[in-house]
Write an enzyme that holds these catalytic residues in place. Structure first.
Site, PDB file in Angstrom:
ATOM      1  N   GLY A   1       0.701   5.723   0.960  1.00 32.98           N
ATOM      2  CA  GLY A   1       0.035   6.768   1.711  1.00 32.98           C
ATOM      3  C   GLY A   1       0.821   8.051   1.657  1.00 32.98           C
ATOM      4  O   GLY A   1       1.810   8.176   0.917  1.00 32.98           O
TER       5      GLY A   1
ATOM      6  N   GLY B   1       0.819  -1.204   0.000  1.00 33.19           N
ATOM      7  CA  GLY B   1       0.000   0.000   0.000  1.00 33.19           C
ATOM      8  C   GLY B   1       0.850   1.251   0.000  1.00 33.19           C
ATOM      9  O   GLY B   1       2.065   1.206   0.214  1.00 33.19           O
TER      10      GLY B   1
ATOM     11  N   ASP C   1      -5.203   8.973  14.499  1.00 28.78           N
ATOM     12  CA  ASP C   1      -5.577   8.695  13.101  1.00 28.78           C
ATOM     13  C   ASP C   1      -6.301   7.354  12.989  1.00 28.78           C
ATOM     14  O   ASP C   1      -5.981   6.529  12.132  1.00 28.78           O
ATOM     15  CB  ASP C   1      -4.351   8.712  12.198  1.00 28.78           C
ATOM     16  CG  ASP C   1      -4.713   8.793  10.716  1.00 28.78           C
ATOM     17  OD1 ASP C   1      -5.866   9.194  10.419  1.00 28.78           O
ATOM     18  OD2 ASP C   1      -3.883   8.452   9.867  1.00 28.78           O
TER      19      ASP C   1
ATOM     20  N   GLY D   1       4.476   7.476   2.669  1.00 30.39           N
ATOM     21  CA  GLY D   1       5.359   6.677   1.836  1.00 30.39           C
ATOM     22  C   GLY D   1       4.643   5.444   1.330  1.00 30.39           C
ATOM     23  O   GLY D   1       3.510   5.528   0.852  1.00 30.39           O
ATOM     24  N   GLN D   2       5.275   4.284   1.453  1.00 29.11           N
ATOM     25  CA  GLN D   2       4.700   3.043   0.956  1.00 29.11           C
ATOM     26  C   GLN D   2       5.095   1.884   1.870  1.00 29.11           C
ATOM     27  O   GLN D   2       6.050   1.975   2.637  1.00 29.11           O
ATOM     28  CB  GLN D   2       5.177   2.773  -0.467  1.00 29.11           C
ATOM     29  CG  GLN D   2       6.685   2.695  -0.610  1.00 29.11           C
ATOM     30  CD  GLN D   2       7.135   2.582  -2.044  1.00 29.11           C
ATOM     31  OE1 GLN D   2       6.433   2.048  -2.889  1.00 29.11           O
ATOM     32  NE2 GLN D   2       8.336   3.085  -2.338  1.00 29.11           N
ATOM     33  N   VAL D   3       4.324   0.806   1.743  1.00 34.40           N
ATOM     34  CA  VAL D   3       4.582  -0.409   2.518  1.00 34.40           C
ATOM     35  C   VAL D   3       4.887  -1.528   1.533  1.00 34.40           C
ATOM     36  O   VAL D   3       4.114  -1.771   0.591  1.00 34.40           O
ATOM     37  CB  VAL D   3       3.380  -0.776   3.405  1.00 34.40           C
ATOM     38  CG1 VAL D   3       3.663  -2.069   4.165  1.00 34.40           C
ATOM     39  CG2 VAL D   3       3.075   0.352   4.377  1.00 34.40           C
TER      40      VAL D   3
END
Length: 836
Positions: free
Chosen positions: A527, A525, A644, A530-532
């Site tokens: 966001g 994913g 969040d 950054g990214q996963v």
């Protein structure tokens, strides 16, 4: 009135006198003298035994009566042996008694004694009993057949008479009874009058009854026998003489048919009132099949099918008797709307469309979901117990103990597993991929640059050849066929920024390495942070998730805070029992901070999307609520605010189970180290953030309540397109905020006037959002009291008024007051477990 099939001239008088046992309250045998019976004896030529029918028991013996009528024979020949005829009748009565015992008719012995000992004959009562038998069984014969049967029996009883019968009524006449002509013999009329004057008769002074009317609109339902297994009271609206009345407003809700009830033994009664798809299929399959066959016969044979009934469609449930304590609406089989055209605002609810909180997972594939028409707290509609409330159901179950958390999680896992069967192919593909990955993971011993194989050294790019010398431990250098990005970078222009895209995200390539240890498999994913990436840790030999932060200076500081929070939470929960993602390590590679955690599954927003935004069963929502509260309890115990909470940050730890973990602490902070004043995703943003007030741990409770509502309905509770619209949606339900909050707000002028009245707000469809015009019950389309109460306590204007985590864990919605395990249907099959 008494109906007779035959009489006998050869029966001795001792037998006639010995039959002085009481028949019923309707007719006393002491009133039946030889003089009363003599007119009929003069016209009788039967040599069969006497069968006396008691109409007070006709509903209890309707099937036996039909079989006896069908078995009536013509007069025996003169040379036929009377003993053989008597033996045959005795064998027939023995079979009938055996059949009655099998059907649970406990009064057959008394009825048989009356049949064999009485010596009367009249056909008028026979016709009434025959008609009622057909109505009770749902198989009303053709009027022509009934009339012919009557004529034959009358001829058999009086072969020398010359009666004339009226024209057979047609179906269009809507006259369910046949009338004898006015040319009845004097003896016949005299016998009828004498019988009517007996106690219980139509002409008895204490209970005069109306004569038979030719207007079918005045017909009433036949009275149900008080001996019926499912009956407790006789209906006062019934009349044996007047017959069944047409369906009107008072019969829109009535009791189930005695035909269906008579097939259900008392020992199986509790099982039969449950829906067959929810209950034990092995016990109800045969009964359900029999019921379906009888229903089809009702559709084929009932005369009401061709009769206009005041805009009411025909249903086999129209022939109904019983007590008013258990009612069911008319089941409109023919006019039932399809699932796609189902109107959630309609009052019509098809049977079996509601389920309880602990519902069968096998039925979830065919039931509508909120906000359509799902009702989670009502009992399953059944033909016997549709009017019973949930409170009565709980009292009937006799189990008011709170449900343990372990039991709740297990039940939710079972429901979630059956929900996963909708996407069986996708789930199996994910399981197989993960299985192959884990099987390929093998821990590798670290090597230095000097001990590397020549083959691995030749696979290095020029940039890597210089970079690898700075690493003491090397586990993985990249796959052989990987098109490494470093191959495209000239040595003289080497810069870490060349590995990033325009947004600062790292350009991840499948098969490439991170830190010469992790193999990149896929991107999970992305966001704002950054990214996963899904990777293989060749040191530990396991699949992990790596959060690669953007190469921006503003993210570095918060990333270090996130690492510190993850470390603290893992230290506070070494046994991993509080549903927070497990932190493994972190590192800096080519200008990007990377956080290594355990690999989890889909987020809850993806779960809602895969369910076509129809929401999840309440038991699954309750399980997620319990696990989320446990995670918040761990956070608050360490003085941490998540800041969040949203469905995207709650991930499944197993693709087939309702187990979640809380992730993404990139916006989190400690109580005394608040970094941002503007945070949270808009749909889940607390009012104090919108109004610019001081905030604390209570903002997580607000977001948590919004998440539960969205999980239940499938859509956001407050879907504001901007902050003004978001505040308007909140005021629609909660009304304007208290004046204390407005006075302390730094943004009050944007939303309120000097008197604290909100400015007019419209949504994206130009609909005016009027405060205090909607309720949680309307938005969620449910009357589940504990769930609504839980949400209302989470969503309060004043943070001090919101429920705390400890109180929420003790709320009735979480603990529950009933425990009815969901059952999986025989047609469903469990999916394979993930490899360890």
């Amino acid at each position: 009135m008494v109906g007779l099939i035959s009489t006998s001239e050869t029966l001795p008088k001792q037998e006639s006198k010995s039959s002085s046992a009481p028949v019923s309250n309707f007719l006393s045998p002491n009133n039946l003298t030889e003089q009363t019976c003599s007119p009929l004896r003069a016209h009788s030529t039967f040599k069969e035994p006497v069968f006396l029918l008691s109409q007070r028991q006709y509903s209890h013996n309707s099937k036996i009566l039909t079989e006896l009528i069908n078995s009536v024979k013509r007069p025996n020949k003169p040379d036929q042996n009377e003993e053989k005829s008597a033996v045959g009748i005795e064998e027939k009565s023995f079979k009938d008694e055996h059949l009655a015992q099998k059907k649970g008719l406990h009064h057959f012995a008394d009825l048989k004694e009356i049949f064999l000992n009485k010596n009367l004959s009249t056909l008028d009562g026979l016709q009434d009993a025959s008609l009622h038998d057909n109505i009770q069984s749902g198989k009303l014969d053709n009027p022509v057949i009934s009339q012919n049967r009557r004529i034959v029996l009358e001829k058999l009883a009086n072969p020398n008479s010359s009666k004339e019968y009226e024209t057979i009524p047609t179906v269009e006449n809507r006259h369910p009874l046949n009338k004898l002509s006015k040319t009845k013999t004097l003896a016949y009329e005299e016998t009828i009058n004498q019988l009517d004057e007996t106690p219980g008769g139509t002409n008895y002074p204490m209970n005069k009854k109306k004569t038979l009317s030719s207007e079918t609109n005045k017909y009433e339902y036949p009275q149900q026998s008080k001996f019926h297994e499912c009956s407790q009271f006789a209906s006062p609206r019934s009349s044996i003489v007047n017959g069944p009345r047409t369906l009107g407003k008072n019969s829109k809700r009535a009791d189930d048919t005695a035909r269906m009830a008579s097939r259900m033994k008392p020992s199986n009664f509790n099982n039969n009132i449950q829906s067959s798809s929810y209950g034990h299929a092995s016990q109800s399959t045969k009964l359900t099949s029999q019921r379906d066959n009888d229903h089809q016969k009702d559709l084929n044979f009932s005369p009401y099918k061709s009769i206009p009934l005041n805009n009411r469609p025909y249903s086999p449930m129209s022939e109904i008797v019983g007590f008013s304590g258990s009612t069911t609406p008319l089941d409109t089989y023919g006019n039932r709307p399809s699932g796609k055209k189902f109107n959630k605002n309609s009052k019509f609810r098809p049977p079996g469309s509601t389920i309880s909180s602990y519902s069968s997972a096998s039925t979830l594939r065919r039931l509508p979901r909120a906000p359509g028409s799902k009702v989670h707290a009502e009992r399953q509609n059944s033909t016997f117990n549709s009017g019973i409330s949930l409170r009565a159901l709980r009292k009937e179950m006799g189990n008011t103990a709170p449900v343990s958390s372990n039991q709740l999680l297990k039940d939710a896992d079972l429901v979630m597993e059956n929900l996963s069967t909708r996407n069986t192919e996708k789930v199996l593909r994910e399981v197989n991929i993960l299985k192959r990955l884990r099987e390929s993971c093998v821990a590798i011993t670290a090597k230095s640059y000097d001990t590397l194989d020549e083959r691995k050294i030749r696979s290095l790019t020029t940039f890597e050849y210089l970079e690898i010398k700075n690493f003491q431990k090397i586990y993985f250098t990249g796959s052989e066929n990987c098109q490494k990005l470093s191959k495209q970078i000239p040595l003289d222009e080497c810069n870490e920024a060349l590995f990033d895209d325009d947004n600062g995200d790292y350009k991840a390539i499948q098969g490439d390495h991170l830190l010469y240890r992790y193999e990149i498999i896929d991107t999970v994913g992305k966001g704002s942070f950054g990214q996963v990436l899904k990777c293989i840790d060749h040191k530990r030999g396991q699949v992990v998730a790596i959060k690669v932060i953007k190469n921006r200076q503003k993210f570095h500081g918060q990333t270090l805070v996130e690492v510190g929070i993850l470390k603290r939470l893992c230290e506070a929960d070494p046994a991993d029992k509080n549903n927070v993602i497990r932190y493994l390590s972190h590192f800096d590679f080519r200008g990007h901070l990377c956080i290594v955690t355990e690999l989890l599954g889909s987020n809850l927003f993806d779960v809602i999307r895969e369910n076509n935004y129809k929401g999840l069963p309440l038991i699954v929502v309750k399980s997620f609520a319990l696990q989320g509260l446990q995670a918040l309890r761990l956070l608050q115990g360490q003085n941490i605010i998540h800041c969040d909470l949203k469905p995207e940050n709650l991930l499944l730890s197993h693709p087939l189970k309702a187990r979640i973990k809380l992730i993404d602490f990139g916006s989190s902070c400690f109580y005394n180290e608040k970094v941002y004043t503007y945070l949270q995703s808009r749909f889940y943003r607390a009012p104090e953030i919108i109004l610019g007030l001081e905030y604390g741990k209570e903002i997580d409770i607000w977001s948590f309540g919004c998440i539960l509502a969205e999980l239940f309905t499938g859509v956001p509770l407050f879907p504001g397109g901007n902050e003004t619209e978001q505040l308007g949606y909140i005021m629609e339900v909660l009304g304007p905020p208290p004046m204390a909050l407005i006075r302390n707000s730094t943004r009050s002028k944007a939303y309120f006037d000097s008197e604290g009245k909100p400015h007019p707000i419209t949504d994206s469809h130009n609909r005016l959002l009027v405060p205090s015009t909607r309720t949680f019950s309307q938005l969620l389309n449910t009357k589940q009291a504990s769930f609504l109460d839980f949400l209302s306590k989470c969503l309060k204007w004043d943070p001090k008024d919101r429920i705390t985590v400890d109180s929420a864990l003790q709320h009735e919605f979480i603990l529950g007051k009933t425990s009815q395990k969901p059952m999986v249907s025989k047609g469903s099959h469990p999916l394979p477990d993930l490899p360890v």
